[in-house]
Design a protein around this motif. Structure first.
Motif, mmCIF file in Angstrom:
data_model
loop_
_atom_site.group_PDB
_atom_site.id
_atom_site.type_symbol
_atom_site.label_atom_id
_atom_site.label_comp_id
_atom_site.label_asym_id
_atom_site.label_seq_id
_atom_site.Cartn_x
_atom_site.Cartn_y
_atom_site.Cartn_z
ATOM 1 N N VAL A 123 -6.607 75.357 -28.344
ATOM 2 C CA VAL A 123 -8.053 75.486 -28.530
ATOM 3 C C VAL A 123 -8.690 75.527 -27.154
ATOM 4 O O VAL A 123 -8.126 75.023 -26.171
ATOM 5 C CB VAL A 123 -8.642 74.311 -29.345
ATOM 6 N N ALA A 124 -9.855 76.130 -27.064
ATOM 7 C CA ALA A 124 -10.559 76.186 -25.778
ATOM 8 C C ALA A 124 -10.995 74.791 -25.362
ATOM 9 O O ALA A 124 -11.505 74.024 -26.175
ATOM 10 C CB ALA A 124 -11.758 77.118 -25.892
ATOM 11 N N ARG A 125 -10.782 74.468 -24.088
ATOM 12 C CA ARG A 125 -11.190 73.146 -23.601
ATOM 13 C C ARG A 125 -12.694 72.961 -23.746
ATOM 14 O O ARG A 125 -13.182 71.854 -23.980
ATOM 15 C CB ARG A 125 -10.777 72.980 -22.131
ATOM 16 N N LYS A 126 -13.460 74.060 -23.639
ATOM 17 C CA LYS A 126 -14.915 73.962 -23.788
ATOM 18 C C LYS A 126 -15.299 73.491 -25.184
ATOM 19 O O LYS A 126 -16.279 72.756 -25.353
ATOM 20 C CB LYS A 126 -15.566 75.318 -23.479
ATOM 21 N N ASP A 127 -14.528 73.926 -26.197
ATOM 22 C CA ASP A 127 -14.797 73.458 -27.562
ATOM 23 C C ASP A 127 -14.520 71.958 -27.681
ATOM 24 O O ASP A 127 -15.269 71.225 -28.333
ATOM 25 C CB ASP A 127 -13.942 74.230 -28.580
ATOM 26 N N VAL A 128 -13.420 71.511 -27.050
ATOM 27 C CA VAL A 128 -13.096 70.081 -27.059
ATOM 28 C C VAL A 128 -14.171 69.298 -26.321
ATOM 29 O O VAL A 128 -14.625 68.245 -26.778
ATOM 30 C CB VAL A 128 -11.714 69.834 -26.415
ATOM 31 N N GLU A 129 -14.619 69.847 -25.182
ATOM 32 C CA GLU A 129 -15.647 69.169 -24.392
ATOM 33 C C GLU A 129 -16.967 69.081 -25.159
ATOM 34 O O GLU A 129 -17.643 68.041 -25.153
ATOM 35 C CB GLU A 129 -15.863 69.928 -23.081
ATOM 36 N N ARG A 130 -17.318 70.166 -25.856
ATOM 37 C CA ARG A 130 -18.563 70.171 -26.627
ATOM 38 C C ARG A 130 -18.522 69.130 -27.735
ATOM 39 O O ARG A 130 -19.473 68.368 -27.937
ATOM 40 C CB ARG A 130 -18.795 71.570 -27.214
ATOM 41 N N ALA A 131 -17.391 69.072 -28.441
ATOM 42 C CA ALA A 131 -17.240 68.092 -29.522
ATOM 43 C C ALA A 131 -17.241 66.669 -28.962
ATOM 44 O O ALA A 131 -17.855 65.761 -29.537
ATOM 45 C CB ALA A 131 -15.959 68.364 -30.297
ATOM 46 N N ALA A 132 -16.554 66.476 -27.832
ATOM 47 C CA ALA A 132 -16.484 65.135 -27.229
ATOM 48 C C ALA A 132 -17.853 64.662 -26.754
ATOM 49 O O ALA A 132 -18.224 63.494 -26.941
ATOM 50 C CB ALA A 132 -15.491 65.140 -26.071
ATOM 51 N N ASN A 133 -18.633 65.571 -26.161
ATOM 52 C CA ASN A 133 -19.963 65.196 -25.676
ATOM 53 C C ASN A 133 -20.872 64.742 -26.810
ATOM 54 O O ASN A 133 -21.711 63.845 -26.632
ATOM 55 C CB ASN A 133 -20.606 66.376 -24.932
ATOM 56 N N ARG A 134 -20.712 65.347 -27.977
ATOM 57 C CA ARG A 134 -21.496 64.937 -29.137
ATOM 58 C C ARG A 134 -20.976 63.622 -29.711
ATOM 59 O O ARG A 134 -21.754 62.785 -30.167
ATOM 60 C CB ARG A 134 -21.423 66.022 -30.216
ATOM 61 N N ALA A 135 -19.657 63.452 -29.705
ATOM 62 C CA ALA A 135 -19.050 62.339 -30.430
ATOM 63 C C ALA A 135 -18.992 61.044 -29.637
ATOM 64 O O ALA A 135 -19.141 59.953 -30.213
ATOM 65 C CB ALA A 135 -17.630 62.731 -30.867
ATOM 66 N N VAL A 136 -18.757 61.136 -28.322
ATOM 67 C CA VAL A 136 -18.490 59.924 -27.527
ATOM 68 C C VAL A 136 -19.617 58.889 -27.606
ATOM 69 O O VAL A 136 -19.342 57.696 -27.799
ATOM 70 C CB VAL A 136 -18.160 60.297 -26.069
ATOM 71 N N PRO A 137 -20.904 59.268 -27.474
ATOM 72 C CA PRO A 137 -21.953 58.241 -27.591
ATOM 73 C C PRO A 137 -21.935 57.519 -28.940
ATOM 74 O O PRO A 137 -22.109 56.296 -29.001
ATOM 75 C CB PRO A 137 -23.251 59.047 -27.406
ATOM 76 N N LEU A 138 -21.705 58.264 -30.019
ATOM 77 C CA LEU A 138 -21.642 57.649 -31.348
ATOM 78 C C LEU A 138 -20.407 56.766 -31.475
ATOM 79 O O LEU A 138 -20.467 55.679 -32.074
ATOM 80 C CB LEU A 138 -21.626 58.737 -32.423
ATOM 81 N N LEU A 139 -19.292 57.234 -30.931
ATOM 82 C CA LEU A 139 -18.064 56.454 -30.998
ATOM 83 C C LEU A 139 -18.210 55.129 -30.258
ATOM 84 O O LEU A 139 -17.729 54.089 -30.725
ATOM 85 C CB LEU A 139 -16.896 57.252 -30.395
ATOM 86 N N ARG A 140 -18.879 55.149 -29.127
ATOM 87 C CA ARG A 140 -19.061 53.910 -28.364
ATOM 88 C C ARG A 140 -19.894 52.898 -29.136
ATOM 89 O O ARG A 140 -19.621 51.694 -29.094
ATOM 90 C CB ARG A 140 -19.692 54.226 -27.006
ATOM 91 N N ARG A 141 -20.899 53.391 -29.859
ATOM 92 C CA ARG A 141 -21.687 52.474 -30.687
ATOM 93 C C ARG A 141 -20.834 51.892 -31.800
ATOM 94 O O ARG A 141 -20.896 50.695 -32.090
ATOM 95 C CB ARG A 141 -22.894 53.208 -31.285
ATOM 96 N N LEU A 142 -20.030 52.750 -32.438
ATOM 97 C CA LEU A 142 -19.167 52.291 -33.529
ATOM 98 C C LEU A 142 -18.115 51.322 -33.013
ATOM 99 O O LEU A 142 -17.818 50.300 -33.663
ATOM 100 C CB LEU A 142 -18.499 53.492 -34.198
ATOM 101 N N GLU A 143 -17.546 51.602 -31.854
ATOM 102 C CA GLU A 143 -16.532 50.715 -31.271
ATOM 103 C C GLU A 143 -17.121 49.344 -30.925
ATOM 104 O O GLU A 143 -16.441 48.329 -31.015
ATOM 105 C CB GLU A 143 -15.928 51.374 -30.024
ATOM 106 N N HIS A 144 -18.387 49.341 -30.526
ATOM 107 C CA HIS A 144 -19.049 48.069 -30.220
ATOM 108 C C HIS A 144 -19.220 47.214 -31.479
ATOM 109 O O HIS A 144 -19.117 45.989 -31.441
ATOM 110 C CB HIS A 144 -20.416 48.345 -29.579
ATOM 111 N N TRP A 145 -19.465 47.873 -32.602
ATOM 112 C CA TRP A 145 -19.695 47.179 -33.874
ATOM 113 C C TRP A 145 -18.398 46.859 -34.605
ATOM 114 O O TRP A 145 -18.287 45.851 -35.308
ATOM 115 C CB TRP A 145 -20.597 48.052 -34.758
ATOM 116 N N SER A 146 -17.404 47.711 -34.442
ATOM 117 C CA SER A 146 -16.164 47.591 -35.207
ATOM 118 C C SER A 146 -15.309 46.427 -34.723
ATOM 119 O O SER A 146 -15.310 46.078 -33.549
ATOM 120 C CB SER A 146 -15.375 48.905 -35.105
ATOM 121 N N ARG A 147 -14.548 45.847 -35.660
ATOM 122 C CA ARG A 147 -13.631 44.758 -35.333
ATOM 123 C C ARG A 147 -12.511 44.733 -36.367
ATOM 124 O O ARG A 147 -12.682 45.253 -37.474
ATOM 125 C CB ARG A 147 -14.360 43.414 -35.310
ATOM 126 N N PRO A 148 -11.366 44.136 -36.051
ATOM 127 C CA PRO A 148 -10.276 44.064 -37.034
ATOM 128 C C PRO A 148 -10.696 43.272 -38.280
ATOM 129 O O PRO A 148 -11.158 42.139 -38.174
ATOM 130 C CB PRO A 148 -9.166 43.332 -36.262
#
Length: 200
Positions: free
Chosen positions: A88-113
């Motif tokens: 896959v094009a790295r630009k597609d991965v970068e575009r998806a990551a740029n959208r997802a990473v801020p949301l993932l960080r919020r979820l990771e802060h809230w998530s726990r085992p």
């Protein structure tokens, strides 16, 4: 990348690779010993955004293979060489990551085992069967409308497995059920339209 890297950190590493295209083999190499759970996230992520063909189809086929292996109780994913060479094009991965990473960080802060059911052998096999259903739905998914709920569901299931958070896994299963229903309606409407066209 450290063995305990969070999902957001893994996505950042992938988006910063130097090559213009990333093969499936490149992605699996970055995921290392956490390949199953993180591979689920990676395969769901592109489908959270409108993506051109054949990305949803390729992701669905790869997820199908991963789901079968989880259901069979394998400890690490095996992928055929032909699939490992797909890219896959790295630009597609970068575009998806740029959208997802801020949301993932919020979820990771809230998530726990919690809710360790999905860490057991039986629980993981159950997740594998559900992912099998989601992968089949993704393969025939309606563009955008059917693809995005399934992508979100797959990401949530994978994140729940990475973070050992059963609540996040259950949230993914709920979203996945909605996505499957949407796509079942799409397939039914498509088949009905074809049958009426030929007066069947």
């Amino acid at each position: 990348m450290s063995p305990g890297a969070r999902t957001s950190e893994v996505l950042t590493v992938l988006s910063e690779q130097e090559s213009e295209r990333l093969t499936v083999g490149d992605i699996v190499a970055v995921l290392k010993d956490r390949a199953f759970a993180l591979l689920i996230v990676i395969l769901g992520l592109p489908n959270c955004l409108p993506m051109p063909p054949p990305i949803p189809l390729v992701c669905g086929l790869l997820l199908l293979l991963v789901a079968v292996q989880i259901t069979a109780g394998m400890s690490a994913p095996w992928l055929p060489r032909a699939l490992l060479r797909r890219s896959v094009a790295r630009k597609d991965v970068e575009r998806a990551a740029n959208r997802a990473v801020p949301l993932l960080r919020r979820l990771e802060h809230w998530s726990r085992p919690r809710m360790s059911l999905f860490e057991t052998g039986i629980g993981l096999r159950g997740v594998g069967l559900i992912l099998l259903t989601l992968s089949l739905a993704l393969i025939v998914a309606a563009p955008i409308v059917g693809q995005i709920p399934l992508g979100l569901a797959i990401c949530l299931v994978g994140l729940g497995l990475v973070e050992r958070d059963g609540v996040v896994v259950l949230a993914g299963l709920a979203v996945g059920a909605l996505g499957v229903l949407l796509n079942a309606g799409f397939v039914y409407a498509l088949v009905s339209g074809v049958m009426s066209l030929f007066n069947l």
